[in-house]
Design an enzyme around this catalytic site. Sequence first.
Site, PDB file in Angstrom:
ATOM      1  N   ASP A  87       5.922  -8.804 -12.303  1.00 58.60           N
ATOM      2  CA  ASP A  87       4.529  -8.653 -11.969  1.00 58.60           C
ATOM      3  C   ASP A  87       3.941  -7.322 -12.576  1.00 58.60           C
ATOM      4  O   ASP A  87       4.827  -6.306 -12.811  1.00 58.60           O
ATOM      5  CB  ASP A  87       4.281  -8.505 -10.412  1.00 58.60           C
ATOM      6  CG  ASP A  87       2.965  -8.446 -10.064  1.00 58.60           C
ATOM      7  OD1 ASP A  87       1.911  -9.035 -10.645  1.00 58.60           O
ATOM      8  OD2 ASP A  87       2.773  -7.403  -9.286  1.00 58.60           O
ATOM      9  N   ASP A  89       0.272  -5.314 -11.671  1.00 61.41           N
ATOM     10  CA  ASP A  89      -0.314  -4.411 -10.854  1.00 61.41           C
ATOM     11  C   ASP A  89       0.336  -4.315  -9.415  1.00 61.41           C
ATOM     12  O   ASP A  89       0.949  -5.275  -8.947  1.00 61.41           O
ATOM     13  CB  ASP A  89      -1.569  -5.040 -10.436  1.00 61.41           C
ATOM     14  CG  ASP A  89      -2.552  -4.833 -11.687  1.00 61.41           C
ATOM     15  OD1 ASP A  89      -2.555  -3.960 -12.274  1.00 61.41           O
ATOM     16  OD2 ASP A  89      -3.317  -6.063 -12.080  1.00 61.41           O
TER      17      ASP A  89
END
Length: 346
Positions: A87, A89
């Site tokens: 991922d 953020d």
Amino acid sequence: MVFHIPWIYTPVRTILAIWHQLTKTEVRNLVPFCNRKRSTWIVRRWFCFQIPELTRVSVMMRERSRVEDTMYAMQKAGAGSLQVISDFDMTLTKFAHKGKRVPTTHNILNNKLLIDDDSTVKMKELFNTYYPIEIDASLNPEEKLPYMVEWWTKVHDLLIQQRIRKDEMARAVRESNAVLREGCSAFFDCLAEQRVPLLIFSAGVGDILEEVIRQNHVFHPNVHIISNYMDFDHTGVLQAFKGQLIHSYNKRAGALSHGATLRELHGQPNVLLLGDSLGDLSMADGVSTAQNILTVGFLNDQVEERKESFLNSFDIVLLRDETMDVPNAILRFIVSSEISKVHREK
Ligand SMILES: Nc1ccn([C@@H]2O[C@H](COP(=O)(O)O)[C@@H](O)[C@H]2O)c(=O)n1
Ligand SMILES: [Mg+2]
């Protein structure tokens, strides 16, 4: 004084760290280590010796033996069988820096350079409304899903109305407080050096994500990205978002619809998955040939409330850890040829 000499400090510290974990019985058993139980114990200690980062208080594991077995299997297969799916953020970027929240890729766009004052306020209000829902431990992903679609749709519509200019985005990133986790550059560099593919799977804004990693000099050729990309008209003004919307809780559908990108990674059956949300666990669903998957979850916010669900879902949970120390240590362990040799000889 002697502890300031690095080449003495590291082994001494490691020996002390191991020694602290030994019980008296274990020390007594150390001498005639011939039966299976004892050799298992030696292997476990050897593992702690190799990866002291996993003994930190901020590291939690529901099933330590599963982590060890998966890592030994990945190490045996080597770097050529590994891929990393991460991922972006709050996973590759920090959650907070110098006491302030680090902006997400969406929030980097919340800049006066790109949008007017009213929209700045609206974006903040939307964040304050929907982010608590995104991380609410009392709601399941199905319950959160409609709210996530609502949040992303409202913000994307607002950004389109603001006629964001492509040529202003690099400046917005430069002016932002976006910051990668400590040790993140080393992580990217090591993956590139070892030719391990890195798939960044983000529900953020792909164009901004690319600019962040470009400005940090880590956009290497082994990096692949699945994200929400902007569609600009011929004058460079935002007119839409491309493709199917990706939000925090539909990454499975995103993974399955990006079969072509994922097919390129089919030669690498071992997956190190990094995320900061339970929704990130489905990022590897498109890897049909996966043999071993090791999942690492950064638990940044609402730690006590979400600890149990994270522990039930990720193999390794990192509590309020703003560094990449653990992923870097795991990576070193998997790709290190010297350690592989020791393992083969065992
Ligand atoms: N308008 C929005 C929508 C989402 N976010 C945050 O971005 C994160 C998604 O990106 P990942 O790389 O983590 O997939 C998500 O967790 C939201 O909190 C936002 O800030 N603004
Ligand atoms: Mg995230």
